[in-house]
Structure formats: C-alpha cells, structure tokens
Design a protein around this motif. Structure first.
Motif, PDB file in Angstrom:
ATOM      1  N   GLU A 137     -10.462  -3.631  -3.787  1.00  0.00           N
ATOM      2  CA  GLU A 137     -10.096  -2.929  -3.129  1.00  0.00           C
ATOM      3  C   GLU A 137      -8.569  -3.590  -2.816  1.00  0.00           C
ATOM      4  N   GLY A 138      -8.709  -5.067  -3.397  1.00  0.00           N
ATOM      5  CA  GLY A 138      -7.510  -6.384  -3.073  1.00  0.00           C
ATOM      6  C   GLY A 138      -6.777  -5.881  -3.925  1.00  0.00           C
ATOM      7  N   PHE A 139      -6.808  -4.801  -5.408  1.00  0.00           N
ATOM      8  CA  PHE A 139      -5.693  -4.383  -6.379  1.00  0.00           C
ATOM      9  C   PHE A 139      -4.956  -3.047  -5.359  1.00  0.00           C
ATOM     10  N   LEU A 140      -3.516  -3.717  -5.425  1.00  0.00           N
ATOM     11  CA  LEU A 140      -3.315  -2.000  -4.439  1.00  0.00           C
ATOM     12  C   LEU A 140      -1.788  -1.271  -5.233  1.00  0.00           C
ATOM     13  N   GLY A 141      -1.690  -1.945  -5.853  1.00  0.00           N
ATOM     14  CA  GLY A 141      -0.430  -1.460  -7.474  1.00  0.00           C
ATOM     15  C   GLY A 141      -0.036  -2.573  -8.194  1.00  0.00           C
ATOM     16  N   VAL A 159       2.141  -7.347 -10.159  1.00  0.00           N
ATOM     17  CA  VAL A 159       0.683  -7.085  -8.882  1.00  0.00           C
ATOM     18  C   VAL A 159       0.038  -7.349  -8.039  1.00  0.00           C
ATOM     19  N   VAL A 160       1.203  -5.650  -7.306  1.00  0.00           N
ATOM     20  CA  VAL A 160       0.260  -5.737  -5.573  1.00  0.00           C
ATOM     21  C   VAL A 160      -1.176  -6.023  -5.477  1.00  0.00           C
ATOM     22  N   VAL A 161      -1.252  -6.975  -4.609  1.00  0.00           N
ATOM     23  CA  VAL A 161      -2.541  -7.573  -4.007  1.00  0.00           C
ATOM     24  C   VAL A 161      -2.780  -8.133  -2.781  1.00  0.00           C
ATOM     25  N   SER A 162      -3.897  -8.115  -1.883  1.00  0.00           N
ATOM     26  CA  SER A 162      -4.020  -8.513  -0.831  1.00  0.00           C
ATOM     27  C   SER A 162      -3.978  -9.992  -1.017  1.00  0.00           C
ATOM     28  N   ASP A 204       0.325   3.437  -7.401  1.00  0.00           N
ATOM     29  CA  ASP A 204       0.930   2.944  -5.469  1.00  0.00           C
ATOM     30  C   ASP A 204      -1.162   3.496  -4.689  1.00  0.00           C
ATOM     31  N   LYS A 205      -1.668   1.981  -4.678  1.00  0.00           N
ATOM     32  CA  LYS A 205      -2.644   2.370  -3.025  1.00  0.00           C
ATOM     33  C   LYS A 205      -2.368   2.922  -2.126  1.00  0.00           C
ATOM     34  N   THR A 206      -1.249   2.896  -1.787  1.00  0.00           N
ATOM     35  CA  THR A 206      -0.619   2.071   0.586  1.00  0.00           C
ATOM     36  C   THR A 206       0.061   3.402   0.543  1.00  0.00           C
ATOM     37  N   ASP A 207      -0.320   4.474   0.078  1.00  0.00           N
ATOM     38  CA  ASP A 207       0.203   5.550   1.168  1.00  0.00           C
ATOM     39  C   ASP A 207       1.557   5.664   1.180  1.00  0.00           C
TER      40      ASP A 207
END
Length: 251
Positions: A28-32, A54-57, A106-109
């Motif tokens: 879940e830390g991998f966001l997009g 790489v968008v991560v937490s 994009d996993k962030t809506d």
C-alpha cells in the motif's frame, strides 16, 4: 497502467516489471507512477532513459530504487507533488519537469493526476509574482540591446538580446498562466500546448530574431506584451521615461 500512445511496447515492458516489483515490495506504500523526461512527451531517442517518478508513502521515499541503463526510478511523496515551488525557490527549476507528464498509475483516487496538472499551470497569483521579478528585467535588457543597435554596436546588441531571451520567455508564458518549458521542450510545448496570446509560428520566429539581435523583433515583442490588460504590465511600462521610450520604439 495507462501508457501514452507514443511509448513502444518494448519501452513499456521494463516499467510494467518495475511496477510489479514495487507493488510486491511496498504494498500500500506504492501509490503510483508518472512518466517524465523525453519519453513522457514522445521525444525519446535511443539514448534516452525512462525517467519514472514513483509516488510512495513518506516512510519509503528514502529507500533506494532500481536504476539501469534504460529505467530510472525517482521516488517522491504525494505531498512533494502537491507542494508548489515559486519563482526564486531552489526547486523552481524543476517545476516544468512535471508539465504535461503522463500519469501511468494512480492509486490515490486522482490526487496524483491533479497534482501533476496543477504543477503545469500558474495561478493568477503565481503569474503576478513571476512578472514582478521578470518583466522589468526583460524590458531593461531589451532597452540595452536596442541602444547598442542604435549606436552601431552590433555585438553588444546581440549579446543583450540573447540575455533578454530568458526573462522574455518567462514573461510570455506567465501572461498565459504556464510554467516556461525547458529549452529542449520549447518547440514541442508550443506545438502541443500553444499559448493563447502568441501564435506558435510567430513566437518561434521572434525567438530566432532575438538570437540574431533584430531590433524590429524586439520592439514588436515589447508592443505585443504592452497590449496586456494586466495592471502590473501597464504600471511597469509607465515607469519608463519618454526618453527611454524613444530607444524602445524608434531607431
């Protein structure tokens, strides 16, 4: 994953492989992912890397990511993407790297996509701030170039005209609410995302004439910008004296 049509299947494969690995390792830390650089704009050559944001937490952003000869993964947080640098900040020079960059995943809506689009545009307040820094600087360099041309010093006229190019382009793009592209992407940007106030062919020819130190092109660009209805533009031009205007407007 959503790839731009210009990206070949051969270049998509290492990105898909990296995405699968990141998903397995980060969960879940991998966001997009966002495709930046030449490949993100359909301008890659055989020597171009694939630059992927790489968008991560936040707790994962400092973890090293894989890099090879064709794929460079650059970790960023969502907060970083949503934070806007302003002219003069250390990060301002990187802002155009996000402009028109396609979001692959994009996993962030939609927050990643929205952040990238927001980086591309200047708000009215951002445009005004940039113009406060760059408009008078451009006029001053144009004035120096025109004075040198009038006095027969063609070398100085060309040098000042070239130096005026940077603030001139900052002003032109800011007036239409866009971040100025890197020189490498200028033509691409103008053809794919033209400025409402400047026809692309006119602006590109004006740039060519600036590089040649053409006084007429400099005067025409001054007149064109002066037609802006933005009060700051009128106030800045009004600060120049009648004598100085003679150098700006006439041989």
């Amino acid at each position: 994953m959503k790839f731009p049509e210009t990206l070949s299947p051969e270049r998509r494969e290492p990105i898909e492989t990296a995405a699968a690995q990141l998903q397995s390792e980060y969960g879940e830390g991998f966001l997009g992912m966002v495709l930046s650089g030449s490949a993100g704009r359909g301008l890659e050559t055989e020597r171009s890397d694939l630059d992927v944001l790489v968008v991560v937490s936040p707790e994962l952003v400092d973890r090293p990511l894989t890099r090879n000869t064709e794929l460079e993964l650059l970790p960023v947080t969502l907060l970083h993407l949503e934070t806007l640098s302003t002219f003069g900040d250390d990060q301002w020079g990187y802002r155009w790297s996000y402009a028109w960059a396609p979001t692959l995943l994009d996993k962030t809506d939609g927050r990643i996509q929205q952040a990238v689009e927001r980086q591309t545009r200047l708000s009215p307040e951002e445009s005004l701030s940039l113009l406060e820094h760059r408009l008078d600087a451009w006029i001053n360099l144009a004035y120096r170039s025109l004075k040198s041309a009038r006095d027969g010093n063609s070398l100085a006229a060309r040098m000042d005209a070239v130096e005026a190019m940077s603030p001139f382009l900052d002003v032109v793009f800011a007036l239409d609410g866009q971040v100025r592209p890197y020189s490498k992407y200028l033509t691409w940007s103008l053809h794919h995302h033209p400025l409402p106030s400047w026809p692309t062919d006119v602006l590109l020819e004006t740039i060519e004439q600036y590089l040649a130190g053409n006084p007429d092109a400099i005067r025409q660009s001054l007149r064109r910008v002066q037609r802006s209805e933005l009060p700051l533009v009128q106030e800045t031009f009004d600060d120049w004296s009648a004598e100085q205007y003679d150098a700006l407007r006439h041989d």
